[in-house]
Design a protein around this motif. Structure first.
Motif, PDB file in Angstrom:
ATOM      1  N   MET A  90      21.269  -5.477 -29.009  1.00 29.45           N
ATOM      2  CA  MET A  90      21.213  -5.014 -30.338  1.00 29.45           C
ATOM      3  C   MET A  90      21.818  -3.595 -30.130  1.00 29.45           C
ATOM      4  SD  MET A  90      18.598  -5.051 -33.217  1.00 29.45           S
ATOM      5  CE  MET A  90      19.030  -6.351 -34.169  1.00 29.45           C
ATOM      6  N   LYS A  91      22.533  -3.069 -31.107  1.00 23.51           N
ATOM      7  CA  LYS A  91      22.931  -1.832 -31.071  1.00 23.51           C
ATOM      8  C   LYS A  91      22.487  -1.076 -32.495  1.00 23.51           C
ATOM      9  CE  LYS A  91      25.587  -0.104 -28.391  1.00 23.51           C
ATOM     10  NZ  LYS A  91      25.117   0.762 -27.543  1.00 23.51           N
ATOM     11  N   ALA A  92      22.375   0.089 -32.575  1.00 26.56           N
ATOM     12  CA  ALA A  92      22.000   0.875 -33.624  1.00 26.56           C
ATOM     13  C   ALA A  92      23.204   1.651 -34.209  1.00 26.56           C
ATOM     14  CB  ALA A  92      21.128   1.792 -33.321  1.00 26.56           C
ATOM     15  N   LYS A  93      23.198   1.631 -35.605  1.00 29.06           N
ATOM     16  CA  LYS A  93      24.170   2.609 -36.102  1.00 29.06           C
ATOM     17  C   LYS A  93      23.605   3.671 -37.057  1.00 29.06           C
ATOM     18  CE  LYS A  93      24.763  -0.532 -40.164  1.00 29.06           C
ATOM     19  NZ  LYS A  93      25.640  -1.132 -40.790  1.00 29.06           N
ATOM     20  N   LEU A  94      24.450   5.059 -37.058  1.00 29.48           N
ATOM     21  CA  LEU A  94      23.645   6.053 -37.785  1.00 29.48           C
ATOM     22  C   LEU A  94      24.207   5.706 -39.116  1.00 29.48           C
ATOM     23  CD1 LEU A  94      22.489   8.738 -38.114  1.00 29.48           C
ATOM     24  CD2 LEU A  94      24.361   9.720 -37.288  1.00 29.48           C
ATOM     25  N   LEU A  95      23.704   5.389 -40.138  1.00 24.73           N
ATOM     26  CA  LEU A  95      24.011   5.419 -41.673  1.00 24.73           C
ATOM     27  C   LEU A  95      23.957   6.491 -42.513  1.00 24.73           C
ATOM     28  CD1 LEU A  95      21.378   2.306 -42.377  1.00 24.73           C
ATOM     29  CD2 LEU A  95      23.898   2.240 -41.709  1.00 24.73           C
ATOM     30  N   ASP A  96      23.099   7.660 -42.132  1.00 30.10           N
ATOM     31  CA  ASP A  96      23.315   8.980 -42.861  1.00 30.10           C
ATOM     32  C   ASP A  96      22.585   9.825 -42.081  1.00 30.10           C
ATOM     33  OD1 ASP A  96      24.000  10.323 -45.085  1.00 30.10           O
ATOM     34  OD2 ASP A  96      22.011  10.203 -45.847  1.00 30.10           O
ATOM     35  N   ILE A  97      23.101  11.218 -42.159  1.00 28.80           N
ATOM     36  CA  ILE A  97      22.703  12.304 -41.414  1.00 28.80           C
ATOM     37  C   ILE A  97      22.812  13.589 -42.178  1.00 28.80           C
ATOM     38  CG2 ILE A  97      24.682  12.829 -40.120  1.00 28.80           C
ATOM     39  CD1 ILE A  97      22.674  13.588 -37.835  1.00 28.80           C
ATOM     40  N   ALA A  98      21.891  14.127 -42.374  1.00 33.19           N
ATOM     41  CA  ALA A  98      21.917  15.597 -43.067  1.00 33.19           C
ATOM     42  C   ALA A  98      21.254  16.694 -42.229  1.00 33.19           C
ATOM     43  CB  ALA A  98      21.089  15.633 -44.231  1.00 33.19           C
TER      44      ALA A  98
ATOM     45  N   ASP B 164      24.286  -4.909 -37.049  1.00 32.13           N
ATOM     46  CA  ASP B 164      24.481  -6.257 -37.525  1.00 32.13           C
ATOM     47  C   ASP B 164      23.503  -6.500 -39.091  1.00 32.13           C
ATOM     48  OD1 ASP B 164      22.327  -6.555 -36.226  1.00 32.13           O
ATOM     49  OD2 ASP B 164      22.868  -8.476 -35.533  1.00 32.13           O
ATOM     50  N   GLY B 165      22.978  -5.367 -39.387  1.00 38.13           N
ATOM     51  CA  GLY B 165      22.011  -5.583 -40.330  1.00 38.13           C
ATOM     52  C   GLY B 165      22.122  -4.604 -41.677  1.00 38.13           C
ATOM     53  N   CYS B 166      21.599  -4.858 -42.617  1.00 39.34           N
ATOM     54  CA  CYS B 166      21.549  -3.909 -43.909  1.00 39.34           C
ATOM     55  C   CYS B 166      20.412  -2.861 -43.971  1.00 39.34           C
ATOM     56  CB  CYS B 166      21.870  -4.607 -45.163  1.00 39.34           C
ATOM     57  SG  CYS B 166      20.519  -5.683 -45.594  1.00 39.34           S
ATOM     58  N   GLY B 167      20.794  -1.787 -44.181  1.00 36.71           N
ATOM     59  CA  GLY B 167      19.755  -0.831 -44.557  1.00 36.71           C
ATOM     60  C   GLY B 167      19.080  -0.345 -43.164  1.00 36.71           C
TER      61      GLY B 167
ATOM     62  N   ASP C  69      24.566   5.777 -30.629  1.00 38.45           N
ATOM     63  CA  ASP C  69      25.833   4.764 -29.915  1.00 38.45           C
ATOM     64  C   ASP C  69      25.199   4.177 -28.559  1.00 38.45           C
ATOM     65  OD1 ASP C  69      26.793   5.057 -32.394  1.00 38.45           O
ATOM     66  OD2 ASP C  69      28.724   6.170 -31.752  1.00 38.45           O
ATOM     67  N   LYS C  70      24.781   5.253 -27.713  1.00 38.11           N
ATOM     68  CA  LYS C  70      24.656   4.424 -26.342  1.00 38.11           C
ATOM     69  C   LYS C  70      23.152   3.788 -26.415  1.00 38.11           C
ATOM     70  CE  LYS C  70      26.871   8.523 -24.707  1.00 38.11           C
ATOM     71  NZ  LYS C  70      26.701  10.028 -23.862  1.00 38.11           N
ATOM     72  N   GLN C  71      22.279   3.799 -27.264  1.00 42.28           N
ATOM     73  CA  GLN C  71      21.034   3.086 -27.275  1.00 42.28           C
ATOM     74  C   GLN C  71      21.223   1.553 -27.498  1.00 42.28           C
ATOM     75  OE1 GLN C  71      18.482   5.092 -26.189  1.00 42.28           O
ATOM     76  NE2 GLN C  71      20.276   6.298 -26.230  1.00 42.28           N
ATOM     77  N   SER C  72      20.531   0.710 -26.925  1.00 43.49           N
ATOM     78  CA  SER C  72      20.336  -0.443 -27.155  1.00 43.49           C
ATOM     79  C   SER C  72      19.005  -1.313 -26.887  1.00 43.49           C
ATOM     80  CB  SER C  72      21.551  -1.290 -26.377  1.00 43.49           C
ATOM     81  OG  SER C  72      21.195  -1.146 -24.967  1.00 43.49           O
TER      82      SER C  72
END
Length: 132
Positions: free
Chosen positions: A1-9, A39-42, A102-105
């Protein structure tokens, strides 16, 4: 599983509003992020502090005197949830964080979010589900 950055400030740590330091080599900013599974929402809420080594030294390791009669003592401190940058560049901070994520799993979201929580303060860190 991978993560995505949805928002950053990247914002002022005291007021959570737009931030730009007077001195690009002595700064402290809050990084507020929403990160979720690809692959998820939120996502979950994470945060960290971006600062220069000189700001960390002058404000954390060598805190201001509480009173002129008090000594100013250099103390030791953990640097957890701090990201150090030599100079302030909001785009570079965002790029660094995004590339790191992006490099984490992990095998699942609990494992992956726990791994991210080693570097970023996670809203569910130490959360325990009570069983009836």
């Amino acid at each position: 599983m991978k993560a995505k950055l949805l928002d950053i400030a990247v914002c002022d740590p005291n007021h959570l509003q737009a931030y730009f330091p007077d001195d690009l080599t002595e700064f402290c900013a809050s990084i507020e992020m929403s990160i979720g599974p690809v692959d998820g929402c939120g996502g979950d809420y994470f945060r960290a502090t971006a600062c220069s080594p000189s700001w960390f030294h002058n404000n954390i390791l060598l805190p201001k005197k509480q009173h002129e009669t008090h000594e100013q003592i250099v103390r030791a401190e953990f640097g957890r949830h701090f990201l150090f940058f030599a100079t302030y560049d909001e785009d570079e901070i965002k790029r660094f964080v995004s590339d790191f994520i992006d490099k984490q799993s992990g095998s699942d979201w609990p494992e992956l979010s726990g791994r991210l929580a080693r570097y970023f303060q996670w809203e569910f860190e130490d959360y325990v589900v009570l069983k009836a």
